[in-house]
Scaffold this motif. Structure first.
Motif, PDB file in Angstrom:
ATOM      1  N   LEU A 296      -0.082   0.477   8.176  1.00  0.00           N
ATOM      2  CA  LEU A 296      -0.408   0.066   6.817  1.00  0.00           C
ATOM      3  C   LEU A 296       0.812   0.181   5.904  1.00  0.00           C
ATOM      4  CD1 LEU A 296      -2.627  -0.798   4.817  1.00  0.00           C
ATOM      5  CD2 LEU A 296      -3.017   1.635   4.395  1.00  0.00           C
ATOM      6  N   MET A 297       1.157  -0.922   5.262  1.00  0.00           N
ATOM      7  CA  MET A 297       2.268  -0.910   4.319  1.00  0.00           C
ATOM      8  C   MET A 297       1.759  -0.901   2.875  1.00  0.00           C
ATOM      9  SD  MET A 297       5.523  -3.475   4.033  1.00  0.00           S
ATOM     10  CE  MET A 297       4.686  -4.901   3.390  1.00  0.00           C
ATOM     11  N   LEU A 298       0.688  -1.655   2.598  1.00  0.00           N
ATOM     12  CA  LEU A 298       0.187  -1.788   1.238  1.00  0.00           C
ATOM     13  C   LEU A 298      -1.325  -1.981   1.277  1.00  0.00           C
ATOM     14  CD1 LEU A 298       0.778  -2.371  -1.862  1.00  0.00           C
ATOM     15  CD2 LEU A 298       0.719  -4.763  -1.207  1.00  0.00           C
ATOM     16  N   LEU A 299      -2.017  -1.293   0.397  1.00  0.00           N
ATOM     17  CA  LEU A 299      -3.458  -1.480   0.234  1.00  0.00           C
ATOM     18  C   LEU A 299      -3.730  -1.490  -1.261  1.00  0.00           C
ATOM     19  CD1 LEU A 299      -6.207  -1.681   1.710  1.00  0.00           C
ATOM     20  CD2 LEU A 299      -6.408   0.781   1.390  1.00  0.00           C
ATOM     21  N   THR A 300      -4.398  -2.528  -1.741  1.00  0.00           N
ATOM     22  CA  THR A 300      -4.650  -2.654  -3.176  1.00  0.00           C
ATOM     23  C   THR A 300      -6.022  -3.262  -3.425  1.00  0.00           C
ATOM     24  OG1 THR A 300      -3.697  -3.460  -5.255  1.00  0.00           O
ATOM     25  CG2 THR A 300      -3.582  -4.935  -3.359  1.00  0.00           C
ATOM     26  N   ILE A 301      -6.476  -3.132  -4.643  1.00  0.00           N
ATOM     27  CA  ILE A 301      -7.745  -3.720  -5.079  1.00  0.00           C
ATOM     28  C   ILE A 301      -7.466  -5.142  -5.546  1.00  0.00           C
ATOM     29  CG2 ILE A 301      -9.615  -3.551  -6.766  1.00  0.00           C
ATOM     30  CD1 ILE A 301      -9.722  -1.228  -4.920  1.00  0.00           C
ATOM     31  N   GLY A 302      -8.343  -6.066  -5.182  1.00  0.00           N
ATOM     32  CA  GLY A 302      -8.209  -7.456  -5.624  1.00  0.00           C
ATOM     33  C   GLY A 302      -9.478  -7.920  -6.312  1.00  0.00           C
ATOM     34  N   GLY A 303      -9.545  -9.185  -6.591  1.00  0.00           N
ATOM     35  CA  GLY A 303     -10.739  -9.783  -7.160  1.00  0.00           C
ATOM     36  C   GLY A 303     -11.038  -9.334  -8.577  1.00  0.00           C
ATOM     37  N   SER A 304     -12.317  -9.317  -8.914  1.00  0.00           N
ATOM     38  CA  SER A 304     -12.729  -9.038 -10.293  1.00  0.00           C
ATOM     39  C   SER A 304     -12.316  -7.648 -10.762  1.00  0.00           C
ATOM     40  CB  SER A 304     -14.240  -9.217 -10.439  1.00  0.00           C
ATOM     41  OG  SER A 304     -14.939  -8.324  -9.594  1.00  0.00           O
ATOM     42  N   HIS A 305     -12.287  -6.674  -9.863  1.00  0.00           N
ATOM     43  CA  HIS A 305     -11.873  -5.317 -10.250  1.00  0.00           C
ATOM     44  C   HIS A 305     -10.405  -5.278 -10.659  1.00  0.00           C
ATOM     45  CE1 HIS A 305     -15.414  -2.788  -9.397  1.00  0.00           C
ATOM     46  NE2 HIS A 305     -15.706  -3.743  -8.518  1.00  0.00           N
ATOM     47  N   ALA A 306      -9.569  -6.039  -9.994  1.00  0.00           N
ATOM     48  CA  ALA A 306      -8.141  -6.063 -10.319  1.00  0.00           C
ATOM     49  C   ALA A 306      -7.889  -6.664 -11.698  1.00  0.00           C
ATOM     50  CB  ALA A 306      -7.374  -6.850  -9.263  1.00  0.00           C
ATOM     51  N   TYR A 307      -8.736  -7.609 -12.090  1.00  0.00           N
ATOM     52  CA  TYR A 307      -8.553  -8.292 -13.368  1.00  0.00           C
ATOM     53  C   TYR A 307      -9.412  -7.708 -14.488  1.00  0.00           C
ATOM     54  CZ  TYR A 307      -6.020 -11.690 -10.627  1.00  0.00           C
ATOM     55  OH  TYR A 307      -5.113 -12.287  -9.789  1.00  0.00           O
ATOM     56  N   GLY A 308     -10.159  -6.666 -14.182  1.00  0.00           N
ATOM     57  CA  GLY A 308     -11.008  -6.044 -15.185  1.00  0.00           C
ATOM     58  C   GLY A 308     -12.214  -6.890 -15.558  1.00  0.00           C
TER      59      GLY A 308
END
Length: 70
Positions: free
Chosen positions: A23-35
């Motif tokens: 694993l190099m990178l793990l992030t939140i995407g979608g609606s949660h990322a944009y608030g």
């Protein structure tokens, strides 16, 4: 954001050693990322995770398909 969802069975694959090793990178995407997430009794926004994994040396040299998590 509350990250307790990471402790559920649905996300248990994140704790697997073969996953963590590459694993190099793990992030939140979608609606949660944009608030823009909505959490009401009628609707709860899903959580989208995005990640980048390194290939193992063996996968690169053998040109075999890499592991995939969906």
């Amino acid at each position: 954001m509350n990250f307790e969802f990471l402790n559920t069975e649905e996300y248990a694959f994140l704790k697997q050693p073969e996953f963590q090793k590459y694993l190099m990178l793990l992030t939140i995407g979608g609606s949660h990322a944009y608030g823009m997430n909505v959490d009401t009794p009628e609707h709860t926004s899903d959580i989208d995770l995005r990640g980048i994994l390194f290939h193992s040396k063996e996968e690169i040299l053998r040109m075999e398909p890499c592991m995939m998590y969906r």
